[in-house]
Design an enzyme around this catalytic site. Structure first.
Site, PDB file in Angstrom:
ATOM      1  N   HIS A   1     -11.080  -7.098  -0.149  1.00 24.35           N
ATOM      2  CA  HIS A   1     -12.585  -6.785   0.070  1.00 24.35           C
ATOM      3  C   HIS A   1     -13.457  -7.507  -0.420  1.00 24.35           C
ATOM      4  CE1 HIS A   1     -10.708  -3.118   2.131  1.00 24.35           C
ATOM      5  NE2 HIS A   1      -9.960  -2.792   1.069  1.00 24.35           N
TER       6      HIS A   1
ATOM      7  N   ASP B   1      -2.847  -4.152   5.203  1.00 26.30           N
ATOM      8  CA  ASP B   1      -3.291  -3.201   4.041  1.00 26.30           C
ATOM      9  C   ASP B   1      -3.921  -2.103   5.235  1.00 26.30           C
ATOM     10  OD1 ASP B   1      -4.351  -2.718   0.958  1.00 26.30           O
ATOM     11  OD2 ASP B   1      -5.547  -1.883   2.581  1.00 26.30           O
TER      12      ASP B   1
ATOM     13  N   HIS C   1      -6.935  -0.557   4.790  1.00 25.53           N
ATOM     14  CA  HIS C   1      -8.196  -0.992   4.977  1.00 25.53           C
ATOM     15  C   HIS C   1      -8.340  -2.102   5.641  1.00 25.53           C
ATOM     16  CE1 HIS C   1      -7.671   2.383   1.814  1.00 25.53           C
ATOM     17  NE2 HIS C   1      -8.586   2.653   2.375  1.00 25.53           N
TER      18      HIS C   1
ATOM     19  N   ASP D   1      -0.693   0.765   1.489  1.00 26.98           N
ATOM     20  CA  ASP D   1      -1.379   2.146   1.604  1.00 26.98           C
ATOM     21  C   ASP D   1      -1.606   2.781   2.879  1.00 26.98           C
ATOM     22  OD1 ASP D   1      -2.943  -0.143   2.199  1.00 26.98           O
ATOM     23  OD2 ASP D   1      -4.591   0.532   0.696  1.00 26.98           O
TER      24      ASP D   1
END
Length: 307
Positions: free
Chosen positions: A121, A158, A160, A242
């Site tokens: 990120h 991931d 996200h 996740d």
């Protein structure tokens, strides 16, 4: 044998009580990998020149200047610094670079970096989402610039969107960035219309509630053909766990066996295109039991592919 690259400094990046990106994540991953009998390789400290491949000097200085002498301080609502965070972040980047050097140098067939904080990120001048420096993107740039590769693929599974890696590689025509992620979900980026300056970005939004079968269909129909067409000389994985059904921060419904399947398929494509050269670096995963099980399944596939 698969290289396991890690360092105890990753345990010194301390976040406030109750924060999901906590020391116990790395402890659980390392404990889960112990039965595999992998030799641990020390993750070195990245240099400023390494960081400068993706981040400007003023950003690097700003992070260093905010380090506290004790306790923890926020960079934003989600991303925190403690006295040990600087070295932990440098070990994460340095570990990924060491992994690239080992795999490209023939010291290991593939590698897994068990480090923290995560990195996907972190944008060019913005830390966010628990991430400080763009680990996977810096590793890709190192492979391209230092090792003179022509094509590197980064695959981010991931839950996200890997907005940071996308930002750092947006203008890099030698890199293909692929991200599958839940949408809608934080950070709100990652639509199919975001395709990079050189048509080098592929985003695959997955609806909340999507299970492993839905993921498999998308990867088989879109990702695997794109990877084969790109023919990377190295594959880097942003390995977030996740999307697991038990993870508390999102709403995908992957099972542990889905991570094993996906890893095995990506390793098979790497075997076709680049002699199996794969570097994987830990991103998210916040249910400790699910994280440990999925990470073990992931690394078991790396070991099988490299044997």
């Amino acid at each position: 044998m698969t290289a396991l690259i890690t360092h105890a400094d990753g345990l010194a990046h301390v976040t406030p009580d109750g924060h999901p990106e906590r020391v116990a994540r790395l402890e659980h991953v390392l404990h889960a990998l112990e039965p595999l009998g992998l030799s641990r390789v020390t993750a070195p400290l990245a240099t400023e020149d390494d960081l400068l491949r993706c981040h400007p000097q003023d950003y690097i200085d700003r992070i260093r200047d905010k380090l506290p002498s004790r306790g923890s301080v926020p960079l934003d609502a989600d991303t925190w610094l403690s006295p040990g965070s600087w070295n932990a972040a440098l070990r994460a980047v340095g570990g990924a670079i060491r992994a690239v050097d080992m795999v490209l140098g023939g010291e290991a067939p593939n590698a897994f970096c068990a480090t923290r904080p995560p990195g996907h990120h972190a944008e060019t001048t913005t830390s966010m989402g628990f991430c400080i420096f763009g680990t996977a993107a810096i590793a890709a740039k190192h492979a391209l610039d230092h090792h003179k590769l022509n094509r590197v693929a980064v695959v981010d599974f991931d839950v996200h969107h890997g907005n940071g890696t996308q930002d750092l590689l947006w203008n890099e025509g030698r890199a293909l960035f692929v991200s599958s992620h839940q949408s809608p979900l934080w950070p709100g980026t990652g639509s199919r219309t975001e395709t990079g300056a050189h048509d080098n970005v592929m985003n695959l939004p997955l609806a909340p509630g999507s299970d492993g079968e839905a993921m498999r269909r998308v990867y088989e129909a879109e990702v695997f053909p794109a990877l084969r067409a790109f023919a990377p000389e190295l594959v880097i994985l942003s390995a977030g766990f996740d999307a697991h059904v038990d993870d508390p921060l999102a709403n995908l419904e992957w099972e542990t066996e889905d991570y094993a399947w996906l890893t095995g398929e990506l390793c098979a494509i790497a075997a076709e295109t680049c002699g199996g050269r794969v570097v994987s670096t830990l991103e998210g995963g916040y249910d400790l039991t699910a994280l440990a099980a999925a990470a073990k399944a992931h690394v078991e596939q790396l070991v099988e592919a490299g044997s």
